[in-house]
Write a protein that holds these residues in place. Structure first.
Motif, short mmCIF file in Angstrom:
data_model
loop_
_atom_site.label_atom_id
_atom_site.label_comp_id
_atom_site.label_asym_id
_atom_site.label_seq_id
_atom_site.Cartn_x
_atom_site.Cartn_y
_atom_site.Cartn_z
N MET A 117 0.84 -1.21 0.00
CA MET A 117 0.00 0.00 0.00
C MET A 117 0.87 1.26 0.00
O MET A 117 0.53 2.26 -0.63
N ARG A 118 1.99 1.21 0.71
CA ARG A 118 2.90 2.36 0.70
C ARG A 118 3.59 2.50 -0.65
O ARG A 118 3.84 3.62 -1.11
N LEU A 119 3.91 1.37 -1.27
CA LEU A 119 4.58 1.40 -2.58
C LEU A 119 3.64 1.92 -3.67
O LEU A 119 4.05 2.72 -4.51
N PHE A 120 2.39 1.47 -3.63
CA PHE A 120 1.40 1.86 -4.64
C PHE A 120 0.14 2.38 -3.95
O PHE A 120 -0.86 1.67 -3.83
N PRO A 121 0.16 3.64 -3.49
CA PRO A 121 -1.02 4.20 -2.80
C PRO A 121 -2.29 4.13 -3.64
O PRO A 121 -3.39 4.03 -3.08
N ARG A 122 -2.13 4.19 -4.94
CA ARG A 122 -3.31 4.13 -5.83
C ARG A 122 -4.11 2.84 -5.60
O ARG A 122 -5.34 2.84 -5.69
N LEU A 123 -3.40 1.74 -5.31
CA LEU A 123 -4.12 0.49 -5.06
C LEU A 123 -4.95 0.56 -3.79
O LEU A 123 -6.00 -0.10 -3.68
N GLY A 124 -4.48 1.35 -2.83
CA GLY A 124 -5.23 1.50 -1.59
C GLY A 124 -6.59 2.15 -1.81
O GLY A 124 -7.52 1.97 -1.00
N ALA A 143 -0.03 -6.43 -10.32
CA ALA A 143 0.78 -7.58 -10.69
C ALA A 143 2.15 -7.53 -10.01
O ALA A 143 2.68 -8.56 -9.56
N ILE A 144 2.74 -6.33 -9.94
CA ILE A 144 4.03 -6.19 -9.26
C ILE A 144 3.86 -6.44 -7.76
O ILE A 144 4.65 -7.17 -7.13
N GLY A 145 2.81 -5.85 -7.17
CA GLY A 145 2.55 -6.06 -5.76
C GLY A 145 2.32 -7.52 -5.43
O GLY A 145 2.83 -8.04 -4.42
N ARG A 146 1.57 -8.21 -6.27
CA ARG A 146 1.30 -9.64 -6.05
C ARG A 146 2.59 -10.45 -6.07
O ARG A 146 2.79 -11.33 -5.23
N ALA A 147 3.48 -10.14 -7.02
CA ALA A 147 4.76 -10.86 -7.08
C ALA A 147 5.63 -10.57 -5.86
O ALA A 147 6.31 -11.45 -5.33
N LEU A 148 5.61 -9.32 -5.39
CA LEU A 148 6.40 -8.98 -4.21
C LEU A 148 5.86 -9.63 -2.95
O LEU A 148 6.62 -9.86 -1.99
N MET A 149 4.57 -9.94 -2.92
CA MET A 149 3.97 -10.52 -1.71
C MET A 149 4.48 -11.93 -1.42
O MET A 149 4.26 -12.44 -0.31
N ILE A 150 5.18 -12.56 -2.36
CA ILE A 150 5.82 -13.84 -2.02
C ILE A 150 7.22 -13.60 -1.47
O ILE A 150 7.94 -14.55 -1.17
N ASN A 151 7.58 -12.32 -1.31
CA ASN A 151 8.90 -11.94 -0.79
C ASN A 151 10.02 -12.66 -1.55
O ASN A 151 10.81 -13.42 -0.98
N PRO A 152 10.11 -12.39 -2.86
CA PRO A 152 11.06 -13.12 -3.70
C PRO A 152 12.49 -12.64 -3.52
O PRO A 152 12.74 -11.46 -3.24
N ARG A 153 13.43 -13.54 -3.69
CA ARG A 153 14.83 -13.15 -3.77
C ARG A 153 15.14 -12.60 -5.16
O ARG A 153 16.02 -11.78 -5.33
N LEU A 154 14.44 -13.11 -6.18
CA LEU A 154 14.59 -12.62 -7.56
C LEU A 154 13.21 -12.26 -8.08
O LEU A 154 12.28 -13.06 -8.02
N LEU A 155 13.09 -11.05 -8.61
CA LEU A 155 11.85 -10.58 -9.23
C LEU A 155 12.08 -10.52 -10.74
O LEU A 155 13.06 -9.94 -11.21
N TRP A 173 8.86 2.85 -13.27
CA TRP A 173 10.32 3.00 -13.24
C TRP A 173 10.79 3.47 -11.87
O TRP A 173 11.83 3.00 -11.38
N ASN A 174 10.05 4.36 -11.26
CA ASN A 174 10.42 4.81 -9.92
C ASN A 174 10.35 3.66 -8.92
O ASN A 174 11.17 3.57 -7.99
N CYS A 175 9.37 2.80 -9.11
CA CYS A 175 9.27 1.61 -8.26
C CYS A 175 10.51 0.73 -8.41
O CYS A 175 11.07 0.26 -7.42
N LEU A 176 10.96 0.52 -9.64
CA LEU A 176 12.13 -0.32 -9.88
C LEU A 176 13.39 0.31 -9.29
O LEU A 176 14.27 -0.39 -8.77
N LYS A 177 13.48 1.64 -9.36
CA LYS A 177 14.62 2.32 -8.74
C LYS A 177 14.63 2.09 -7.23
O LYS A 177 15.68 1.86 -6.63
N LEU A 178 13.45 2.17 -6.63
CA LEU A 178 13.35 1.93 -5.20
C LEU A 178 13.76 0.50 -4.85
O LEU A 178 14.51 0.27 -3.90
N LEU A 179 13.27 -0.46 -5.64
CA LEU A 179 13.61 -1.86 -5.39
C LEU A 179 15.12 -2.08 -5.52
O LEU A 179 15.72 -2.82 -4.72
#
Length: 233
Positions: A117-124, A143-155, A173-179
């Motif tokens: 929710m903090r990463l993508f406030p729009r989804l909130g 889709a990105i949030g769902r993939a991150l919810m498995i706490n992956p070592r590789l995205l 792109w800003n999300c990927l920079k943060l990651l």
């Protein structure tokens, strides 16, 4: 972390990969580049267990994963944001996210519902909306949030910004920079070199099911012949 060595893959009798080889080290962002139909998505599908592999090997943290079903590949720590997003249309945003939630393979859980929710406030603002009621950009965030919810070592992200409005692309792109700043290992397929060059550590250029060039962003920036021959439209 990820080592793909000389794999071959087929769709029926048609061969799609001809000795694909690549690696992603811990904390790296690595790209797969090339024109459509050259084997990039097939490579991703082979890594995550959606396409069978003949010959070669795929290892993740030293463990052989070629031949594992997709759900077991996810459990070893690989999260996929697939081309076309493929979110669940009959689940709402909240349900899409919690459906995949689990601790990472090492037991850690930095990516919680609140963190997404903090990463993508729009989804909130869309929590009760069904998956098919979202815009394309919102679906990609989900889709990105769902993939991150498995706490992956590789995205792995396949065509992360394709077909999105410019403002939404910037948000991705800003999300990927943060990651990247958080040390997340990422393998990404995209066509936007202007964003990929400053973001990624290394690049693989794919043509007809095999790697034809690999190198750093600086090397790719300086190699006009590779860009023209394999990446130009």
């Amino acid at each position: 972390m990820l080592e793909v060595d000389d794999i071959k893959a087929f769709y029926g009798s048609s061969q799609a990969l001809f000795g694909m080889t690549l690696k992603v080290d811990t904390g790296e962002i690595v790209t797969l580049l090339g024109r459509n139909g050259m084997g990039k998505t097939t490579t991703v599908k082979a890594i995550v267990g959606q396409v069978g592999v003949k010959g070669g090997s795929i290892r993740f943290s030293g463990r052989k994963i070629a031949g594992l079903p997709a759900h077991r590949v996810a459990r070893v720590g690989i999260g996929l944001v697939p081309e076309g997003r493929h979110i669940f249309p009959n689940l709402n945003v909240r349900e899409n996210l919690i459906a995949t939630a689990r601790p990472g393979a090492d037991g850690s859980s930095p990516w919680t519902f609140a963190a997404i929710m903090r990463l993508f406030p729009r989804l909130g603002e869309r929590l009760e909306n069904m998956g098919d009621q979202l815009s394309g950009g919102e679906q990609q965030m989900l889709a990105i949030g769902r993939a991150l919810m498995i706490n992956p070592r590789l995205l792995i992200l396949d065509e992360a910004t394709e077909g999105l409005a410019p403002l939404i692309r910037e948000e991705i792109w800003n999300c990927l920079k943060l990651l990247k700043s958080m040390g997340q290992s990422i393998l990404v397929i995209d066509k936007n070199l202007s964003h990929l060059l400053p973001l990624a550590d290394r690049h693989y250029v794919v043509d007809k099911g095999q790697v034809v060039w690999e190198g750093s962003s600086e090397q790719l920036k300086c190699d006009e012949s590779v860009r023209n021959q394999y990446l130009g439209v």
